[in-house]
Design a protein around this motif. Structure first.
Motif, PDB file in Angstrom:
ATOM      1  N   PRO A 293       0.806  -1.235   0.000  1.00 40.30           N
ATOM      2  CA  PRO A 293       0.000   0.000   0.000  1.00 40.30           C
ATOM      3  C   PRO A 293       0.834   1.278   0.000  1.00 40.30           C
ATOM      4  CG  PRO A 293      -0.023  -1.031   2.180  1.00 40.30           C
ATOM      5  CD  PRO A 293       0.656  -1.996   1.258  1.00 40.30           C
ATOM      6  N   THR A 294       2.070   1.199   0.481  1.00 38.37           N
ATOM      7  CA  THR A 294       2.917   2.395   0.517  1.00 38.37           C
ATOM      8  C   THR A 294       3.252   2.839  -0.903  1.00 38.37           C
ATOM      9  OG1 THR A 294       3.914   1.588   2.564  1.00 38.37           O
ATOM     10  CG2 THR A 294       5.072   3.356   1.413  1.00 38.37           C
ATOM     11  N   PRO A 295       3.159   4.134  -1.216  1.00 41.72           N
ATOM     12  CA  PRO A 295       3.508   4.602  -2.566  1.00 41.72           C
ATOM     13  C   PRO A 295       4.912   4.177  -2.986  1.00 41.72           C
ATOM     14  CG  PRO A 295       2.446   6.343  -1.323  1.00 41.72           C
ATOM     15  CD  PRO A 295       2.688   5.222  -0.354  1.00 41.72           C
ATOM     16  N   ALA A 296       5.076   3.946  -4.275  1.00 41.28           N
ATOM     17  CA  ALA A 296       6.339   3.407  -4.786  1.00 41.28           C
ATOM     18  C   ALA A 296       7.517   4.316  -4.476  1.00 41.28           C
ATOM     19  CB  ALA A 296       6.232   3.175  -6.292  1.00 41.28           C
ATOM     20  N   HIS A 297       7.326   5.649  -4.560  1.00 46.28           N
ATOM     21  CA  HIS A 297       8.465   6.534  -4.324  1.00 46.28           C
ATOM     22  C   HIS A 297       8.906   6.491  -2.857  1.00 46.28           C
ATOM     23  CE1 HIS A 297       4.856   9.107  -3.755  1.00 46.28           C
ATOM     24  NE2 HIS A 297       5.556   9.671  -2.799  1.00 46.28           N
TER      25      HIS A 297
ATOM     26  N   VAL B 138       8.713   0.380 -12.035  1.00 47.43           N
ATOM     27  CA  VAL B 138       7.341   0.857 -11.822  1.00 47.43           C
ATOM     28  C   VAL B 138       7.258   2.367 -12.023  1.00 47.43           C
ATOM     29  CG1 VAL B 138       5.552   1.201 -10.062  1.00 47.43           C
ATOM     30  CG2 VAL B 138       6.654  -1.031 -10.305  1.00 47.43           C
ATOM     31  N   LEU B 139       8.186   3.102 -11.430  1.00 44.45           N
ATOM     32  CA  LEU B 139       8.162   4.558 -11.528  1.00 44.45           C
ATOM     33  C   LEU B 139       8.458   5.027 -12.949  1.00 44.45           C
ATOM     34  CD1 LEU B 139       9.966   5.341  -8.156  1.00 44.45           C
ATOM     35  CD2 LEU B 139       7.577   5.847  -8.727  1.00 44.45           C
ATOM     36  N   THR B 140       9.294   4.285 -13.674  1.00 44.53           N
ATOM     37  CA  THR B 140       9.546   4.627 -15.075  1.00 44.53           C
ATOM     38  C   THR B 140       8.286   4.446 -15.908  1.00 44.53           C
ATOM     39  OG1 THR B 140      11.884   4.008 -14.909  1.00 44.53           O
ATOM     40  CG2 THR B 140      10.918   4.055 -17.117  1.00 44.53           C
ATOM     41  N   GLU B 141       7.556   3.366 -15.669  1.00 47.90           N
ATOM     42  CA  GLU B 141       6.318   3.125 -16.414  1.00 47.90           C
ATOM     43  C   GLU B 141       5.315   4.249 -16.199  1.00 47.90           C
ATOM     44  OE1 GLU B 141       2.299   1.924 -17.175  1.00 47.90           O
ATOM     45  OE2 GLU B 141       3.121   2.193 -15.160  1.00 47.90           O
ATOM     46  N   ARG B 142       5.342   4.844 -14.998  1.00 47.68           N
ATOM     47  CA  ARG B 142       4.413   5.931 -14.706  1.00 47.68           C
ATOM     48  C   ARG B 142       4.919   7.280 -15.220  1.00 47.68           C
ATOM     49  NH1 ARG B 142       3.301   4.314  -8.335  1.00 47.68           N
ATOM     50  NH2 ARG B 142       2.343   2.275  -8.747  1.00 47.68           N
ATOM     51  N   ALA B 143       6.211   7.379 -15.459  1.00 52.54           N
ATOM     52  CA  ALA B 143       6.795   8.683 -15.806  1.00 52.54           C
ATOM     53  C   ALA B 143       6.745   8.991 -17.291  1.00 52.54           C
ATOM     54  CB  ALA B 143       8.237   8.755 -15.313  1.00 52.54           C
ATOM     55  N   VAL B 144       6.615   7.972 -18.136  1.00 50.43           N
ATOM     56  CA  VAL B 144       6.662   8.209 -19.581  1.00 50.43           C
ATOM     57  C   VAL B 144       5.395   7.683 -20.231  1.00 50.43           C
ATOM     58  CG1 VAL B 144       9.171   8.026 -19.587  1.00 50.43           C
ATOM     59  CG2 VAL B 144       7.811   6.022 -20.133  1.00 50.43           C
ATOM     60  N   ARG B 145       5.128   8.161 -21.427  1.00 50.49           N
ATOM     61  CA  ARG B 145       3.961   7.713 -22.173  1.00 50.49           C
ATOM     62  C   ARG B 145       4.214   6.318 -22.755  1.00 50.49           C
ATOM     63  NH1 ARG B 145       0.282  11.593 -23.706  1.00 50.49           N
ATOM     64  NH2 ARG B 145      -0.230  10.405 -25.584  1.00 50.49           N
ATOM     65  N   PRO B 146       3.143   5.540 -22.973  1.00 48.89           N
ATOM     66  CA  PRO B 146       3.323   4.195 -23.535  1.00 48.89           C
ATOM     67  C   PRO B 146       4.057   4.193 -24.870  1.00 48.89           C
ATOM     68  CG  PRO B 146       1.092   4.470 -22.691  1.00 48.89           C
ATOM     69  CD  PRO B 146       1.741   5.821 -22.623  1.00 48.89           C
ATOM     70  N   THR B 147       3.982   5.284 -25.624  1.00 51.96           N
ATOM     71  CA  THR B 147       4.627   5.326 -26.936  1.00 51.96           C
ATOM     72  C   THR B 147       6.149   5.339 -26.853  1.00 51.96           C
ATOM     73  OG1 THR B 147       4.389   7.732 -26.897  1.00 51.96           O
ATOM     74  CG2 THR B 147       2.703   6.478 -28.072  1.00 51.96           C
TER      75      THR B 147
ATOM     76  N   VAL C 269      20.170   7.289  -2.119  1.00 54.23           N
ATOM     77  CA  VAL C 269      19.273   7.889  -1.131  1.00 54.23           C
ATOM     78  C   VAL C 269      18.943   9.332  -1.514  1.00 54.23           C
ATOM     79  CG1 VAL C 269      19.061   8.664   1.260  1.00 54.23           C
ATOM     80  CG2 VAL C 269      19.972   6.390   0.764  1.00 54.23           C
ATOM     81  N   VAL C 270      19.977  10.099  -1.854  1.00 55.11           N
ATOM     82  CA  VAL C 270      19.765  11.513  -2.199  1.00 55.11           C
ATOM     83  C   VAL C 270      18.844  11.627  -3.413  1.00 55.11           C
ATOM     84  CG1 VAL C 270      20.885  13.614  -3.031  1.00 55.11           C
ATOM     85  CG2 VAL C 270      21.914  12.293  -1.167  1.00 55.11           C
ATOM     86  N   LEU C 271      19.124  10.838  -4.454  1.00 55.05           N
ATOM     87  CA  LEU C 271      18.311  10.915  -5.664  1.00 55.05           C
ATOM     88  C   LEU C 271      16.875  10.452  -5.404  1.00 55.05           C
ATOM     89  CD1 LEU C 271      20.860   9.567  -8.299  1.00 55.05           C
ATOM     90  CD2 LEU C 271      20.026  11.912  -8.100  1.00 55.05           C
ATOM     91  N   SER C 272      16.710   9.421  -4.585  1.00 56.24           N
ATOM     92  CA  SER C 272      15.356   8.935  -4.302  1.00 56.24           C
ATOM     93  C   SER C 272      14.572   9.951  -3.479  1.00 56.24           C
ATOM     94  CB  SER C 272      15.401   7.588  -3.583  1.00 56.24           C
ATOM     95  OG  SER C 272      16.038   7.697  -2.314  1.00 56.24           O
ATOM     96  N   LEU C 273      15.245  10.684  -2.594  1.00 54.11           N
ATOM     97  CA  LEU C 273      14.566  11.733  -1.828  1.00 54.11           C
ATOM     98  C   LEU C 273      14.136  12.882  -2.743  1.00 54.11           C
ATOM     99  CD1 LEU C 273      16.775  11.843   1.394  1.00 54.11           C
ATOM    100  CD2 LEU C 273      14.360  11.177   1.265  1.00 54.11           C
ATOM    101  N   VAL C 274      15.008  13.253  -3.663  1.00 57.62           N
ATOM    102  CA  VAL C 274      14.654  14.311  -4.614  1.00 57.62           C
ATOM    103  C   VAL C 274      13.468  13.874  -5.471  1.00 57.62           C
ATOM    104  CG1 VAL C 274      15.456  15.670  -6.582  1.00 57.62           C
ATOM    105  CG2 VAL C 274      16.990  15.238  -4.651  1.00 57.62           C
ATOM    106  N   LEU C 275      13.513  12.615  -5.935  1.00 55.82           N
ATOM    107  CA  LEU C 275      12.414  12.103  -6.756  1.00 55.82           C
ATOM    108  C   LEU C 275      11.115  12.060  -5.956  1.00 55.82           C
ATOM    109  CD1 LEU C 275      11.540  10.814  -9.472  1.00 55.82           C
ATOM    110  CD2 LEU C 275      12.086   8.590  -8.451  1.00 55.82           C
ATOM    111  N   ALA C 276      11.185  11.595  -4.703  1.00 53.71           N
ATOM    112  CA  ALA C 276       9.993  11.523  -3.876  1.00 53.71           C
ATOM    113  C   ALA C 276       9.395  12.917  -3.644  1.00 53.71           C
ATOM    114  CB  ALA C 276      10.322  10.867  -2.537  1.00 53.71           C
ATOM    115  N   ARG C 277      10.254  13.898  -3.501  1.00 50.95           N
ATOM    116  CA  ARG C 277       9.763  15.263  -3.311  1.00 50.95           C
ATOM    117  C   ARG C 277       9.024  15.748  -4.556  1.00 50.95           C
ATOM    118  NH1 ARG C 277      10.634  19.469   0.151  1.00 50.95           N
ATOM    119  NH2 ARG C 277      10.487  21.560  -0.719  1.00 50.95           N
TER     120      ARG C 277
END
Length: 398
Positions: free
Chosen positions: A277-281, A327-336, A384-392
């Motif tokens: 249930p926790t969000p992926a980011h 998972v996050l990549t699939e959500r970040a770009v269009r299917p094309t 860790v730093v990059l994941s925190l920036v992405l989560a923000r």
């Protein structure tokens, strides 16, 4: 939560899913065999590790640089149309490689083989996204966990098979088997039209938006995260070997790496068994913190046994991290543009691994094995730093 909604069974019972998943998985074993197989083959022919390394480097460099552009054509024209062309090019290059009589020709053929090798993992992941995106999007993490298991198994089985054949005096057979697996798996995948994503050709607006999505901060951060995970991979291969040799027990490097791989297989399998249930980011932040904390213990290991325990604990974080990045990549770009996005991530990881391997070798020479192992928590901190920036960036606006 109903049992039928969790685990891998419902995924593999999806019409056509087991067929494309298994054929791509077999093909990936061949891809995992190819790089090391080139080293065995070229050294057997020339007696030179320099030539063998040059051929393997040419293959990897061409795969990393050309692969995303070929994936773009796959997104544009479709898997079933483009995949046979890439298989034809790869097969011709491998045939030239096996028939080459000079080192220069062999290196050129190896480079061409890398340029045309199909990215079967990205193609399979794109099919999962196509099948599940609408009503079953919450099952994508489990589907990508299956992909992670297939990849980990391929890179566990493939190098072992190559080493066994090479040591038995049959390096050419190892390369031929690798090509047969790639061509057979790729051809079987190309024949499965029902599960292939529709091509983007004719949808100019979708293509334009897809290309712009690859330049947005969210995807660039994901590419950097894949590069950082590659830094960890490249560090561990060199550092564990240097530590084992430094302890006077070089043979223990193999069981340490094997135990780490099995640890990753187990956690990857367990992660995909249930929904989270926790969000992926947020999961990504937790996974990278765990990875960094356990990796920080590695440079302090007093013996090979303690190092093995530390590596096994650290490796447990790798499959969930890779799944979450997918998972996050699939959500970040269009299917094309999905196949291209997955392939860029693979290229970024390979680049990070190559860079870290070179740095770890220098660190081991200058400061000993512990100096090389320090790179592992450093890579974790970058994650860790990059994941925190992405989560923000992904945090929903209140």
């Amino acid at each position: 939560m109903p049992r039928a909604a969790t685990g891998y069974g419902p995924l593999l019972r999806t019409p056509g899913a087991a067929a494309f998943y298994l054929t791509a998985a077999f093909g990936r074993v061949g891809i995992a065999m190819t790089g090391l197989g080139l080293v065995w083959l070229l050294h057997d022919r020339t007696g030179s590790y320099a030539t063998a390394g040059l051929a393997a480097a040419g293959f990897a460099l061409a795969e990393g640089l050309v692969g995303p552009h070929l994936a773009r054509l796959v997104d544009r024209f479709g898997q079933t149309r483009m995949l046979p062309l890439y298989l034809l090019g790869h097969g011709a290059a491998v045939a030239s490689l096996l028939l080459s009589t000079t080192p220069a020709a062999t290196v050129v053929a190896a480079t061409c083989a890398g340029a045309a090798v199909p990215q079967l993992g990205a193609l399979s992941a794109a099919r999962w996204a196509h099948l599940l995106r609408a009503e079953r999007a919450d099952e994508l993490p489990s589907a990508f966990s299956l992909e992670s298991l297939a990849n980990a198994t391929a890179f566990l089985v493939g190098p072992v098979l190559v080493t066994a054949l090479g040591a038995a005096g049959h390096p050419a057979l190892a390369t031929a088997i690798a090509a047969a697996l790639i061509l057979g798996g790729g051809a079987a995948l190309a024949l499965q039209r029902g599960t292939a994503p529709p091509p983007a050709r004719g949808n100019a607006e979708g293509e334009s938006r897809g290309r712009s999505a690859l330049l947005r901060p969210a995807f660039l951060l994901l590419a950097l995260l894949n590069l950082a995970i590659g830094l960890y991979f490249g560090t561990m291969g060199v550092a564990v070997t240097a530590f084992a040799v430094g302890q006077g027990t070089p043979a223990v490097a193999t069981p340490i790496i094997a135990a780490a791989s099995l640890s990753g297989l187990l956690t990857g399998w367990l992660y995909g068994l249930r929904k989270h249930p926790t969000p992926a980011h947020r999961q990504l932040v937790l996974a990278t913190i765990y990875l960094t904390a356990t990796a920080a213990l590695l440079p302090l290991a007093p013996s090979a046994l303690w190092l093995g325990v530390g590596v096994v604990l650290t490796e447990a974080a790798i499959p969930p991290t890779l799944v979450l990045l997918t998972v996050l990549t699939e959500r970040a770009v269009r299917p094309t543009m999905l196949t291209q996005a997955f392939t860029w991530n693979n290229s970024a990881s390979a680049a990070g691994s190559a860079l870290a391997a070179a740095l770890a070798g220098r660190a081991a020479d200058a400061w000993g094995p512990s100096g090389a192992l320090v790179q592992a928590p450093v890579a974790g901190l970058v994650l860790v730093v990059l994941s925190l920036v992405l989560a923000r960036r992904l945090r929903p606006r209140q």
